[in-house]
Design a protein around this motif. Sequence first.
Motif, PDB file in Angstrom:
ATOM      1  N   ARG A  90       0.629  -1.245   0.042  1.00  0.00           N
ATOM      2  CA  ARG A  90       0.068   0.102   0.079  1.00  0.00           C
ATOM      3  C   ARG A  90       1.016   1.094   0.097  1.00  0.00           C
ATOM      4  N   GLY A  91       2.274   1.139  -0.113  1.00  0.00           N
ATOM      5  CA  GLY A  91       3.218   2.101  -0.194  1.00  0.00           C
ATOM      6  C   GLY A  91       3.378   2.980   1.251  1.00  0.00           C
ATOM      7  N   LEU A  92       3.227   1.928   2.146  1.00  0.00           N
ATOM      8  CA  LEU A  92       3.207   2.810   3.565  1.00  0.00           C
ATOM      9  C   LEU A  92       4.595   2.848   3.809  1.00  0.00           C
ATOM     10  N   ALA A  93       5.624   1.615   3.711  1.00  0.00           N
ATOM     11  CA  ALA A  93       7.022   1.730   3.823  1.00  0.00           C
ATOM     12  C   ALA A  93       7.491   2.887   3.160  1.00  0.00           C
ATOM     13  N   THR A  94       7.271   3.082   1.758  1.00  0.00           N
ATOM     14  CA  THR A  94       7.920   4.258   1.128  1.00  0.00           C
ATOM     15  C   THR A  94       7.729   5.484   1.956  1.00  0.00           C
ATOM     16  N   ARG A  95       6.391   5.829   2.307  1.00  0.00           N
ATOM     17  CA  ARG A  95       5.928   7.086   3.089  1.00  0.00           C
ATOM     18  C   ARG A  95       6.989   7.258   4.303  1.00  0.00           C
ATOM     19  N   LEU A  96       7.013   6.168   4.870  1.00  0.00           N
ATOM     20  CA  LEU A  96       7.624   6.173   6.133  1.00  0.00           C
ATOM     21  C   LEU A  96       9.229   6.548   6.054  1.00  0.00           C
ATOM     22  N   VAL A  97       9.767   5.965   5.174  1.00  0.00           N
ATOM     23  CA  VAL A  97      11.162   6.157   4.793  1.00  0.00           C
ATOM     24  C   VAL A  97      11.269   7.508   4.039  1.00  0.00           C
ATOM     25  N   ASP A  98      10.236   8.076   3.427  1.00  0.00           N
ATOM     26  CA  ASP A  98      10.388   9.479   2.901  1.00  0.00           C
ATOM     27  C   ASP A  98      10.481  10.441   4.232  1.00  0.00           C
ATOM     28  N   ALA A  99       9.741  10.129   5.033  1.00  0.00           N
ATOM     29  CA  ALA A  99       9.627  10.850   6.576  1.00  0.00           C
ATOM     30  C   ALA A  99      10.940  10.686   6.929  1.00  0.00           C
ATOM     31  N   CYS A 100      11.628   9.757   7.031  1.00  0.00           N
ATOM     32  CA  CYS A 100      12.992   9.740   7.466  1.00  0.00           C
ATOM     33  C   CYS A 100      14.120  10.598   6.793  1.00  0.00           C
ATOM     34  N   LEU A 101      14.012  10.256   5.628  1.00  0.00           N
ATOM     35  CA  LEU A 101      15.054  11.042   4.730  1.00  0.00           C
ATOM     36  C   LEU A 101      14.763  12.620   4.787  1.00  0.00           C
ATOM     37  N   GLU A 102      13.493  12.984   4.710  1.00  0.00           N
ATOM     38  CA  GLU A 102      13.033  14.419   5.008  1.00  0.00           C
ATOM     39  C   GLU A 102      13.820  14.953   6.215  1.00  0.00           C
ATOM     40  N   THR A 103      13.431  14.267   7.294  1.00  0.00           N
ATOM     41  CA  THR A 103      13.943  14.724   8.614  1.00  0.00           C
ATOM     42  C   THR A 103      15.456  14.788   8.517  1.00  0.00           C
ATOM     43  N   ALA A 104      16.112  13.632   8.108  1.00  0.00           N
ATOM     44  CA  ALA A 104      17.527  13.594   7.737  1.00  0.00           C
ATOM     45  C   ALA A 104      18.032  14.992   7.046  1.00  0.00           C
ATOM     46  N   ARG A 105      17.396  15.240   6.055  1.00  0.00           N
ATOM     47  CA  ARG A 105      17.836  16.628   5.089  1.00  0.00           C
ATOM     48  C   ARG A 105      17.498  17.682   6.037  1.00  0.00           C
ATOM     49  N   THR A 106      16.642  17.821   6.732  1.00  0.00           N
ATOM     50  CA  THR A 106      16.251  19.164   7.367  1.00  0.00           C
ATOM     51  C   THR A 106      17.482  19.313   8.340  1.00  0.00           C
ATOM     52  N   ASN A 107      17.845  18.210   9.187  1.00  0.00           N
ATOM     53  CA  ASN A 107      19.005  18.321   9.904  1.00  0.00           C
ATOM     54  C   ASN A 107      20.216  17.991   9.654  1.00  0.00           C
ATOM     55  N   GLY A 108      20.456  18.047   8.166  1.00  0.00           N
ATOM     56  CA  GLY A 108      21.833  17.865   7.796  1.00  0.00           C
ATOM     57  C   GLY A 108      22.425  16.646   7.781  1.00  0.00           C
ATOM     58  N   LEU A 109      21.850  15.566   7.862  1.00  0.00           N
ATOM     59  CA  LEU A 109      22.346  14.318   8.356  1.00  0.00           C
ATOM     60  C   LEU A 109      22.532  13.478   7.106  1.00  0.00           C
ATOM     61  N   THR A 110      23.731  12.696   7.003  1.00  0.00           N
ATOM     62  CA  THR A 110      23.816  11.845   6.099  1.00  0.00           C
ATOM     63  C   THR A 110      23.013  10.385   6.659  1.00  0.00           C
ATOM     64  N   SER A 111      22.338   9.698   5.857  1.00  0.00           N
ATOM     65  CA  SER A 111      21.578   8.617   6.108  1.00  0.00           C
ATOM     66  C   SER A 111      22.215   7.271   5.504  1.00  0.00           C
ATOM     67  N   TRP A 112      22.163   6.216   6.467  1.00  0.00           N
ATOM     68  CA  TRP A 112      22.794   5.200   6.138  1.00  0.00           C
ATOM     69  C   TRP A 112      21.717   4.009   6.546  1.00  0.00           C
ATOM     70  N   LEU A 113      21.578   2.763   5.937  1.00  0.00           N
ATOM     71  CA  LEU A 113      20.750   1.595   5.963  1.00  0.00           C
ATOM     72  C   LEU A 113      21.595   0.414   5.652  1.00  0.00           C
ATOM     73  N   ASP A 114      21.092  -0.705   6.331  1.00  0.00           N
ATOM     74  CA  ASP A 114      21.465  -2.052   5.756  1.00  0.00           C
ATOM     75  C   ASP A 114      19.992  -2.580   5.229  1.00  0.00           C
ATOM     76  N   ALA A 115      19.932  -3.040   3.927  1.00  0.00           N
ATOM     77  CA  ALA A 115      18.943  -3.419   3.274  1.00  0.00           C
ATOM     78  C   ALA A 115      19.140  -5.040   2.920  1.00  0.00           C
ATOM     79  N   THR A 116      17.871  -5.494   2.963  1.00  0.00           N
ATOM     80  CA  THR A 116      17.594  -6.971   2.353  1.00  0.00           C
ATOM     81  C   THR A 116      17.895  -6.612   1.030  1.00  0.00           C
ATOM     82  N   PRO A 117      18.139  -7.841   0.024  1.00  0.00           N
ATOM     83  CA  PRO A 117      17.959  -7.576  -1.272  1.00  0.00           C
ATOM     84  C   PRO A 117      16.728  -6.704  -1.980  1.00  0.00           C
ATOM     85  N   ASP A 118      15.729  -7.275  -1.260  1.00  0.00           N
ATOM     86  CA  ASP A 118      14.585  -6.596  -2.010  1.00  0.00           C
ATOM     87  C   ASP A 118      14.445  -4.941  -1.570  1.00  0.00           C
TER      88      ASP A 118
END
Length: 273
Positions: A82-110
Motif C-alpha cells: 500500500r506504499g506505507l513503507a515508502t511514505r515512512l522512509v520518505d519521512a525519515c529522509l526528509e527529517t535527515a535532510r532538514t537536520n543535515g544528516l547523512t543517512s545509512w541503512l542495511d537493506a535486504t536484497p528486496d
Amino acid sequence: MDATDGPAVIKLGVEDAMAGLVLSTEARWNQTEDDWRVFLHDGIVFGIRDGMRLVATAALLPYSGNNAWISMVLVSGTHRRRGLATRLVDACLETARTNGLTSWLDATPDGAAVYGPLGFAPVLQLRRLRLVNSDRASAQAPAAATLDSLCTRDRRANGFDRTTLLSKFAQRSGSRIVSANGAIALVREGRTARHIGPLLADNAAAALALVNAIAQSEGSPLLLDAVASQTAFLEGLTASGWTIERPFQRMRFGSATATGEEVPFAVAGPEFG
C-alpha cells in the motif's frame, strides 16, 4: 491515490515500544523491547496506525558527525503493498535532510532494489549468520573488557561515535564485553538469539578465536552480522558450524562525513549499523 492520502504518518513515543515489538516479532526479527526503547528514546520513529493498531514503522537513529541510521522499516502482513513503507522512509529522509544528516541503512536484497532508485549508494555487504548448537567446552571464557575500549575501537572503525548506543547495550542484563588477542566484541540478548557485535579484531584468526570462545561459553543460539569482505573470517565461521541466513547491503544517502580506519568483522546489527 495521492501520496499524501491515506492514514497519517505520526511520530511514536516510548509508550509504543510494545506495539513496535509486535511488528518486529511478526517479521521474525531479533529485536527486544529494550531495542525499541533505544529508537523511541534516542531517535525518531515514524508510524502509521489503522485505528488503534500500529501497522507500519520506520526509525531514524542519529549518531555523531551528522550521521543517522534508518531501520525498523516494518509493515504488518495485513497492510503491505500500500506504499506505507515508502511514505515512512520518505519521512525519515526528509527529517535527515532538514537536520543535515547523512543517512545509512542495511537493506535486504528486496529493500536494496527499492532504496537504490531513491538515491542510496551501496557501500559494503553483510551476511547474517546463526549458530544453533555450539559445543560447550570447559575452556576458560574470554576475558572481560571495558566499555571504553570497545567504544574507542568502534569509533575507529566507523568514523563516528556510538558511545550512547554501546553504553545502553552494555548496561543490559546478560550483556558482556569480551576480548582476547587483539579482538573485542559485545554480546547481548536478543528475542530469539544472543547477538555478537560489534566485533573488531586485528586479523581474522583473532576474530574467529574470540567468536569460538564466546560460543563455547554460551548455551543459547547465537547471531552475528559479518562483513562479507572479511572472507577468511566468514569462511572460518561456516566451517565451524555457523549457517548463513541472509545477506544485507549497506547503503548511504549523501556524502560520507567520516571514514573508518579499519573494517569491522561483525557489526552491531542491520538495525544499528
